[in-house]
Design a protein around this motif. Sequence first.
Motif, PDB file in Angstrom:
ATOM      1  N   THR A  59       4.840 -10.231   0.641  1.00  0.00           N
ATOM      2  CA  THR A  59       3.795 -10.869   0.827  1.00  0.00           C
ATOM      3  C   THR A  59       2.572 -10.168   1.540  1.00  0.00           C
ATOM      4  O   THR A  59       1.613 -10.308   1.735  1.00  0.00           O
ATOM      5  CB  THR A  59       4.075 -12.076   2.018  1.00  0.00           C
ATOM      6  OG1 THR A  59       4.720 -11.664   3.251  1.00  0.00           O
ATOM      7  CG2 THR A  59       4.907 -13.257   1.138  1.00  0.00           C
ATOM      8  N   THR A  60       3.197  -9.039   2.184  1.00  0.00           N
ATOM      9  CA  THR A  60       1.832  -8.232   3.122  1.00  0.00           C
ATOM     10  C   THR A  60       1.875  -6.817   2.236  1.00  0.00           C
ATOM     11  O   THR A  60       0.842  -6.062   2.654  1.00  0.00           O
ATOM     12  CB  THR A  60       2.615  -7.787   4.549  1.00  0.00           C
ATOM     13  OG1 THR A  60       3.983  -7.104   4.367  1.00  0.00           O
ATOM     14  CG2 THR A  60       2.791  -8.949   5.180  1.00  0.00           C
ATOM     15  N   MET A  61       2.819  -6.669   1.205  1.00  0.00           N
ATOM     16  CA  MET A  61       2.531  -5.222   0.403  1.00  0.00           C
ATOM     17  C   MET A  61       1.208  -5.418  -0.314  1.00  0.00           C
ATOM     18  O   MET A  61       0.961  -6.279  -1.035  1.00  0.00           O
ATOM     19  CB  MET A  61       3.841  -5.150  -0.339  1.00  0.00           C
ATOM     20  CG  MET A  61       4.019  -3.851  -1.132  1.00  0.00           C
ATOM     21  SD  MET A  61       5.351  -3.530  -2.055  1.00  0.00           S
ATOM     22  CE  MET A  61       5.981  -1.953  -1.504  1.00  0.00           C
ATOM     23  N   ARG A  62       0.617  -4.094  -0.547  1.00  0.00           N
ATOM     24  CA  ARG A  62      -0.660  -4.022  -1.387  1.00  0.00           C
ATOM     25  C   ARG A  62      -0.060  -3.188  -2.485  1.00  0.00           C
ATOM     26  O   ARG A  62       0.775  -2.223  -2.497  1.00  0.00           O
ATOM     27  CB  ARG A  62      -1.755  -3.377  -0.648  1.00  0.00           C
ATOM     28  CG  ARG A  62      -2.015  -4.287   0.793  1.00  0.00           C
ATOM     29  CD  ARG A  62      -3.364  -3.738   1.303  1.00  0.00           C
ATOM     30  NE  ARG A  62      -4.316  -3.090   0.415  1.00  0.00           N
ATOM     31  CZ  ARG A  62      -5.300  -3.949  -0.031  1.00  0.00           C
ATOM     32  NH1 ARG A  62      -5.497  -5.137   0.033  1.00  0.00           N
ATOM     33  NH2 ARG A  62      -6.336  -3.540  -0.576  1.00  0.00           N
ATOM     34  N   ILE A  63      -0.940  -3.583  -3.634  1.00  0.00           N
ATOM     35  CA  ILE A  63      -0.597  -2.824  -4.875  1.00  0.00           C
ATOM     36  C   ILE A  63      -0.920  -1.393  -4.911  1.00  0.00           C
ATOM     37  O   ILE A  63      -0.437  -0.587  -5.523  1.00  0.00           O
ATOM     38  CB  ILE A  63      -1.479  -3.469  -5.963  1.00  0.00           C
ATOM     39  CG1 ILE A  63      -1.099  -3.301  -7.491  1.00  0.00           C
ATOM     40  CG2 ILE A  63      -2.775  -3.293  -6.054  1.00  0.00           C
ATOM     41  CD1 ILE A  63       0.424  -3.927  -7.618  1.00  0.00           C
ATOM     42  N   ASP A  64      -1.818  -0.944  -3.931  1.00  0.00           N
ATOM     43  CA  ASP A  64      -2.249   0.440  -3.988  1.00  0.00           C
ATOM     44  C   ASP A  64      -0.921   1.392  -3.205  1.00  0.00           C
ATOM     45  O   ASP A  64      -1.022   2.218  -3.481  1.00  0.00           O
ATOM     46  CB  ASP A  64      -3.464   0.698  -2.754  1.00  0.00           C
ATOM     47  CG  ASP A  64      -4.768  -0.121  -3.179  1.00  0.00           C
ATOM     48  OD1 ASP A  64      -4.747  -0.325  -4.676  1.00  0.00           O
ATOM     49  OD2 ASP A  64      -5.535  -0.515  -2.488  1.00  0.00           O
ATOM     50  N   SER A  65      -0.090   0.504  -2.554  1.00  0.00           N
ATOM     51  CA  SER A  65       0.959   1.355  -1.836  1.00  0.00           C
ATOM     52  C   SER A  65       2.186   1.774  -3.032  1.00  0.00           C
ATOM     53  O   SER A  65       3.181   2.329  -2.579  1.00  0.00           O
ATOM     54  CB  SER A  65       1.757   0.393  -0.828  1.00  0.00           C
ATOM     55  OG  SER A  65       2.263  -0.515  -1.436  1.00  0.00           O
ATOM     56  N   PHE A  66       1.985   1.275  -4.185  1.00  0.00           N
ATOM     57  CA  PHE A  66       3.096   1.488  -5.421  1.00  0.00           C
ATOM     58  C   PHE A  66       3.067   2.909  -5.621  1.00  0.00           C
ATOM     59  O   PHE A  66       4.212   3.448  -5.927  1.00  0.00           O
ATOM     60  CB  PHE A  66       2.962   0.663  -6.576  1.00  0.00           C
ATOM     61  CG  PHE A  66       3.727  -0.713  -6.536  1.00  0.00           C
ATOM     62  CD1 PHE A  66       4.832  -0.606  -6.803  1.00  0.00           C
ATOM     63  CD2 PHE A  66       3.069  -1.581  -5.824  1.00  0.00           C
ATOM     64  CE1 PHE A  66       5.689  -1.795  -6.827  1.00  0.00           C
ATOM     65  CE2 PHE A  66       3.841  -2.855  -5.595  1.00  0.00           C
ATOM     66  CZ  PHE A  66       4.934  -3.008  -6.281  1.00  0.00           C
ATOM     67  N   LYS A  67       2.185   3.650  -5.832  1.00  0.00           N
ATOM     68  CA  LYS A  67       1.937   5.099  -6.274  1.00  0.00           C
ATOM     69  C   LYS A  67       3.115   5.802  -5.301  1.00  0.00           C
ATOM     70  O   LYS A  67       3.787   7.022  -5.865  1.00  0.00           O
ATOM     71  CB  LYS A  67       0.858   5.683  -6.162  1.00  0.00           C
ATOM     72  CG  LYS A  67      -0.093   5.075  -7.310  1.00  0.00           C
ATOM     73  CD  LYS A  67      -1.259   6.055  -7.574  1.00  0.00           C
ATOM     74  CE  LYS A  67      -2.457   5.184  -6.977  1.00  0.00           C
ATOM     75  NZ  LYS A  67      -3.796   5.918  -7.291  1.00  0.00           N
ATOM     76  N   SER A  68       3.253   5.662  -4.239  1.00  0.00           N
ATOM     77  CA  SER A  68       3.912   6.314  -3.327  1.00  0.00           C
ATOM     78  C   SER A  68       5.628   5.824  -3.369  1.00  0.00           C
ATOM     79  O   SER A  68       6.252   6.627  -2.620  1.00  0.00           O
ATOM     80  CB  SER A  68       3.487   6.376  -1.667  1.00  0.00           C
ATOM     81  OG  SER A  68       3.251   5.064  -1.245  1.00  0.00           O
ATOM     82  N   LYS A  69       5.839   4.516  -3.697  1.00  0.00           N
ATOM     83  CA  LYS A  69       7.011   4.113  -3.725  1.00  0.00           C
ATOM     84  C   LYS A  69       7.639   4.292  -4.803  1.00  0.00           C
ATOM     85  O   LYS A  69       8.968   4.387  -4.735  1.00  0.00           O
ATOM     86  CB  LYS A  69       6.910   2.549  -3.202  1.00  0.00           C
ATOM     87  CG  LYS A  69       6.222   2.340  -1.988  1.00  0.00           C
ATOM     88  CD  LYS A  69       6.841   1.200  -1.138  1.00  0.00           C
ATOM     89  CE  LYS A  69       6.099   1.102   0.151  1.00  0.00           C
ATOM     90  NZ  LYS A  69       5.957   1.927   1.122  1.00  0.00           N
ATOM     91  N   VAL A  70       7.100   4.181  -5.844  1.00  0.00           N
ATOM     92  CA  VAL A  70       7.757   4.167  -7.120  1.00  0.00           C
ATOM     93  C   VAL A  70       7.849   5.280  -7.771  1.00  0.00           C
ATOM     94  O   VAL A  70       7.168   6.426  -7.670  1.00  0.00           O
ATOM     95  CB  VAL A  70       7.372   3.005  -8.171  1.00  0.00           C
ATOM     96  CG1 VAL A  70       8.034   3.098  -9.691  1.00  0.00           C
ATOM     97  CG2 VAL A  70       7.639   1.934  -7.613  1.00  0.00           C
TER      98      VAL A  70
END
Length: 70
Positions: A59-70
């Motif tokens: 609920t607090t995660m932003r789509i912009d943070s995906f590049k660093s996680k996946v």
Amino acid sequence: MEEDETIATYNSKVKDIANESFALGEPMSNEKLVRKVLRTLPKRFANKVTTIKEAQDLTTMRIDSFKSKV
């Protein structure tokens, strides 16, 4: 997401869809976008998707943070 597509390219496509939705007067929440991205990733990302779902508050995660996680 296509098997040969990079995360950066896919992320760009998702952002374009979100922007088009916003322009049409139906903005999508970050949570909805995050859930859609996680659901559409190929099976090769299954372990990472599970880890993200268990370790992060979607609920607090932003789509912009995906590049660093996946």
